[in-house]
Every structure is written in structure tokens, then in C-alpha cells.
Design a protein around this motif. Structure first.
Motif: not given
Length: 117
Positions: A2-4, A77-81, A101-106
Motif C-alpha cells: 500500500d504505497l499511500l 492522490r487517488g491510487l498514486y504517489v 508518479v508511482l503506482g501499482l500495476e498488479g
């Protein structure tokens, strides 16, 4: 993962190798290296010809200092950091603002955006 929920310091550690790779690959004008950590969404929009034009016409993005950058904040913000960097150039004077901008893919952290101003 969970990045957030991670602290800024934890995000800085996660983002550092991504940013280092983007800086190094951009300086070398290496499309494959530059896009290797992109999300599928980001990769779809990262046209090799357009990136080549940017590298040819923009002194900043191919002359970034590989030693002189500093993460100084995160935006969630949302699903991203978004990690904000103070970045310098080996050719141009002054400081520049980098945005990663980092987020999860899978279950993998991927790059969903990267810019420098």
C-alpha cells in the motif's frame, strides 16, 4: 503493498532507483532503459520517435546531474504517489523540479508519470 500508507521517507527509498534510472537513461538517450519501469499505460504513450525529438531539442533532459538531486516531498492522490525532486543539470544553471508518479500495476511498483520543469 500500500504505497499511500507509507511515510515520505519510505516512498523516497522506493522512488530513488526509479529516478536514478530515468536520469541516467535520459542522459544516454536510451529509450529502452528510460521506459523499462513504465506502467503499461505510460508505455503506451511513450513513443520512441517523440522521446528522441525531445532529447534532441531539450538540453535539460539529456544533461541531468546524476549526483545532485534531492527528494523533498510526496503528494498522495487517488491510487498514486508523486515524489518531488530538486534536480540540477550538468549544463544549465539553477534548480529544476522533477516529478515522479508511482503506482501499482498488479503487485509491482511502476512509473505512471515523470516530468522535469
Amino acid at each position: 503493498m500500500d504505497l499511500l500508507s507509507k511515510s515520505d521517507e519510505e516512498i523516497f527509498k522506493i522512488g530513488k532507483p526509479f529516478w536514478e534510472n530515468l536520469v541516467r537513461a535520459s542522459n544516454m538517450k536510451d529509450y529502452g532503459g528510460f521506459t523499462k519501469d513504465f506502467s503499461s499505460q505510460m508505455l503506451y504513450g511513450a513513443n520512441e520517435v517523440e522521446l528522441g525529438k525531445q532529447w534532441a531539442s531539450n538540453d535539460l533532459i539529456s544533461n541531468l546531474s546524476e549526483e545532485r538531486f534531492e527528494a523533498f516531498g510526496c503528494l498522495r492522490r487517488g491510487l498514486y504517489v508523486t515524489v518531488l525532486y530538486k534536480q540540477t543539470s550538468t549544463k544549465l544553471p539553477g534548480d529544476f523540479l522533477g516529478r515522479l508518479v508511482l503506482g501499482l500495476e498488479g503487485d509491482q511498483v511502476k512509473v505512471f508519470g515523470a516530468t522535469i520543469f
